[in-house]
Write a protein that holds these residues in place. Structure first.
Motif, PDB file in Angstrom:
ATOM      1  N   CYS A  40     -49.457  -2.162 -12.066  1.00  0.00           N
ATOM      2  CA  CYS A  40     -50.189  -1.626 -13.082  1.00  0.00           C
ATOM      3  C   CYS A  40     -51.642  -2.731 -13.208  1.00  0.00           C
ATOM      4  O   CYS A  40     -51.642  -3.815 -13.073  1.00  0.00           O
ATOM      5  CB  CYS A  40     -49.769  -1.541 -14.342  1.00  0.00           C
ATOM      6  N   SER A  42     -53.078  -3.467 -15.690  1.00  0.00           N
ATOM      7  CA  SER A  42     -53.327  -4.310 -16.804  1.00  0.00           C
ATOM      8  C   SER A  42     -52.591  -5.503 -16.581  1.00  0.00           C
ATOM      9  O   SER A  42     -53.196  -6.776 -17.166  1.00  0.00           O
ATOM     10  CB  SER A  42     -52.467  -3.692 -18.192  1.00  0.00           C
ATOM     11  N   HIS A  61     -44.970  -4.657 -17.152  1.00  0.00           N
ATOM     12  CA  HIS A  61     -44.992  -3.957 -18.498  1.00  0.00           C
ATOM     13  C   HIS A  61     -44.611  -2.508 -18.160  1.00  0.00           C
ATOM     14  O   HIS A  61     -44.584  -1.547 -19.078  1.00  0.00           O
ATOM     15  CB  HIS A  61     -45.902  -4.147 -19.299  1.00  0.00           C
ATOM     16  N   CYS A 166     -45.359   3.134 -18.484  1.00  0.00           N
ATOM     17  CA  CYS A 166     -46.841   2.687 -18.803  1.00  0.00           C
ATOM     18  C   CYS A 166     -47.718   3.986 -18.256  1.00  0.00           C
ATOM     19  O   CYS A 166     -48.107   4.947 -18.914  1.00  0.00           O
ATOM     20  CB  CYS A 166     -47.144   1.515 -18.375  1.00  0.00           C
ATOM     21  N   ARG A 359     -49.384   4.524  -7.059  1.00  0.00           N
ATOM     22  CA  ARG A 359     -48.712   3.287  -7.671  1.00  0.00           C
ATOM     23  C   ARG A 359     -47.473   2.688  -6.596  1.00  0.00           C
ATOM     24  O   ARG A 359     -47.205   3.328  -5.818  1.00  0.00           O
ATOM     25  CB  ARG A 359     -47.989   4.073  -8.588  1.00  0.00           C
TER      26      ARG A 359
HETATM   27 CU    CU Z   1     -49.751  -0.505 -17.534  1.00  0.00          CU
END
Ligand code: CU
Length: 365
Positions: A40, A42, A61, A166, A359
């Motif tokens: 991800c 983040s 996460h 997420c 992803r």
């Molecule tokens: Cu994320």
């Protein structure tokens, strides 16, 4: 116990995959053996320094795995249970949780790089390593607060449903929880990566009539059409605000979702709504980002808001989305472009930066 983890020691440097020590779960904590963790943006924000975080840290996460051991006092899960990580914990007892806003849980006020007692469970050469959002899914195992795991059905493939932890809920939840998009609505989505594709897919599921996808990458616009976009706008070739306004047929869309996280795209998304329309910010902006809003836009009753982890009830939303996937009504397999081992995590970040994947998923044996 010795576990393998990807450790970030310095910003703008590759993560180091190595053996580290993981302490036993304390009271109210669980030990999870991860099966998979999605890659991800983040996490990348921490690596680039856009999102300042104490180092060294074990990132990750967006994880799913199996409970291996529980500490004293744990009541909601037992060894063998399958879980998704919840990067926003929900205690079920605080003012927010009781009031129906568990994504705002009071536990968010505590440092998210330690367990709730203020200490880490990872160690390397006698030195503590920070956790990330109390999940740390880029490791074969980690210890989490009980409040940070969500039990899920055991027949769902963990290396697929980890994405719900997420990107999937963060992207889809704003549609049905925050904006509550009604049947026949017009929607525009800025950003068609691994999160935005879920916003598009959720808008299709709730029956939005027009779903306008906006991106600067042609490949992402093609993906957007696969996930339900009715129109695509190449923001590198034309003014996306004017184009969305024209496509809406009403001078703007009912709902605009911003899934990029920049000043420019947030302002564009808000400006593409009609009077009384709603703009929901989903993308995570680098620290220090500010947006400029013409107050006249707000006087015309536009709403500018945002969403955390789907803006609903993570403990029921995650299993609900997994149920939709298991009954063939929600695309998850199609979101996964690459499956990689932890040793290729740095490569996985490169692929994401280059916009080549929807992803990637890090999979453990
Ligand atoms: Cu994320």
């Amino acid at each position: 116990m010795r576990v393998t983890a990807a450790v970030l020691y310095d910003t703008k440097k590759p993560v180091v995959v190595e053996d580290v020590e993981l302490l036993e779960p304390g009271p109210g904590e669980v030990l999870v053996r991860w099966k998979a963790n999605g890659v991800c943006h983040s996490d990348l924000h921490v690596i680039t320094g856009d999102y300042p975080h104490p180092l060294p840290v074990v990132l990750g996460h967006e994880a799913a795995g199996v409970i291996e051991k529980v500490g004293p006092g744990v009541v909601t899960v037992t060894p063998g249970d399958h879980v998704c990580s919840s990067y926003i914990p929900s205690c079920g007892k605080c003012w927010y949780c009781i009031g129906g806003q568990p994504t705002m849980c009071a536990l968010r006020d505590k440092p998210r790089w330690f367990m709730l007692d203020g200490t880490p469970r990872f160690r390397k050469d006698g030195r503590g390593l920070h956790h990330f959002l109390q999940v740390s899914g880029y490791a074969t195992h980690s210890v989490l607060p009980e409040e940070s795991v969500i039990p899920i059905r055991k027949d769902a493939p963990l290396e697929v449903v980890c994405l719900v932890s997420c990107g999937v809920l963060a992207g889809a939840g704003p549609v049905f929880n925050r904006a509550k998009v009604p049947l026949g609505a017009s929607v525009a989505v800025w950003g068609c990566g691994g999160v935005g594709l879920n916003t598009i897919q959720a808008a299709r599921l709730v029956g939005a009539a027009k779903i306008i996808a906006v991106d600067t990458v042609k490949q992402k616009l093609a993906w957007a059409e696969e996930f339900g976009a009715t129109h695509v706008v190449d923001a590198s070739a034309e003014d996306p605000v004017a184009r969305v306004q024209a496509l809406s047929g009403r001078g703007g869309v009912d709902f605009a979702f911003e899934v990029v996280g920049t000043q420019k795209t947030i302002e564009q998304a808000l400006n593409a709504t009609h009077r009384g329309g709603t703009c929901v910010v989903v993308g995570v902006s680098p620290a220090g980002t500010r947006v400029s809003v013409d107050p006249g836009m707000l006087l015309q009753q536009r709403v500018l808001t945002g969403s955390s982890f789907g803006a609903g009830h993570q403990r029921t939303d995650v299993p609900m989305l997994i149920d939709l996937y298991m009954s063939g009504k929600y695309k998850l397999d199609e979101l996964i472009s690459r499956r990689l081992p932890l040793t290729e995590l740095n490569h996985a970040f490169d692929l994401m930066v280059r916009g080549e994947v929807k992803r990637s998923v890090i999979v453990y044996d």
